[in-house]
Design a protein around this motif. Structure first.
Motif, PDB file in Angstrom:
ATOM      1  N   ARG A  83      28.505  59.811  71.797  1.00 12.69           N
ATOM      2  CA  ARG A  83      27.354  60.232  72.613  1.00 12.69           C
ATOM      3  C   ARG A  83      26.713  61.488  72.044  1.00 12.69           C
ATOM      4  O   ARG A  83      25.495  61.630  72.030  1.00 12.69           O
ATOM      5  CB  ARG A  83      27.781  60.462  74.054  1.00 12.69           C
ATOM      6  N   SER A  84      27.532  62.415  71.585  1.00 14.49           N
ATOM      7  CA  SER A  84      27.007  63.643  70.996  1.00 14.49           C
ATOM      8  C   SER A  84      26.201  63.340  69.739  1.00 14.49           C
ATOM      9  O   SER A  84      25.117  63.907  69.529  1.00 14.49           O
ATOM     10  CB  SER A  84      28.156  64.592  70.673  1.00 14.49           C
TER      11      SER A  84
ATOM     12  N   GLN B 256      18.688  61.766  68.571  1.00 18.69           N
ATOM     13  CA  GLN B 256      17.496  61.735  69.419  1.00 18.69           C
ATOM     14  C   GLN B 256      16.772  63.076  69.391  1.00 18.69           C
ATOM     15  O   GLN B 256      15.536  63.115  69.326  1.00 18.69           O
ATOM     16  CB  GLN B 256      17.873  61.384  70.860  1.00 18.69           C
TER      17      GLN B 256
ATOM     18  N   ARG C   5      24.653  60.533  69.042  1.00 19.80           N
ATOM     19  CA  ARG C   5      23.416  59.870  69.453  1.00 19.80           C
ATOM     20  C   ARG C   5      22.417  60.900  70.003  1.00 19.80           C
ATOM     21  O   ARG C   5      21.225  60.854  69.687  1.00 19.80           O
ATOM     22  CB  ARG C   5      23.703  58.808  70.504  1.00 19.80           C
ATOM     23  N   THR C   6      22.907  61.855  70.783  1.00 22.79           N
ATOM     24  CA  THR C   6      22.036  62.899  71.320  1.00 22.79           C
ATOM     25  C   THR C   6      21.453  63.750  70.196  1.00 22.79           C
ATOM     26  O   THR C   6      20.269  64.090  70.217  1.00 22.79           O
ATOM     27  CB  THR C   6      22.817  63.774  72.316  1.00 22.79           C
TER      28      THR C   6
END
Length: 89
Positions: free
Chosen positions: A42-43, A49, A45-46
């Protein structure tokens, strides 16, 4: 049963208990490892983004009209035309 017998340990029972505890620990570590892997994913992917949004913002800032400059030039042009019209009379 004497007090000495109450403190006696059964090696087989102790080994079983240690094996059960080992299994519990391994299962707990596996859950923690899975959770950490998910957080890292998740990190990442963040971060991707955020980088994408920053790049888009930079492109928008480069492509925008300099409205303050356009306004100042327009005001100057109107003032010059007004002055020319006044002097022409």
């Amino acid at each position: 049963m004497t007090p000495a017998d109450a403190h006696a340990h059964d090696p087989v029972a102790d080994a079983r208990e240690l094996e059960r505890l080992r299994g519990t620990l391994e299962a707990g570590f596996a859950r923690v490892d899975g959770s950490l892997a998910l957080l890292v994913q998740r990190s990442d992917r963040t971060d991707r983004q955020l980088t994408d949004h920053e790049a888009r913002l930079d492109a928008l800032e480069r492509g925008r009209w300099p409205l303050a400059s356009v306004g100042a030039i327009t005001a100057l042009a109107v003032a010059l035309l007004t002055l020319w019209d006044v002097l022409a009379r």
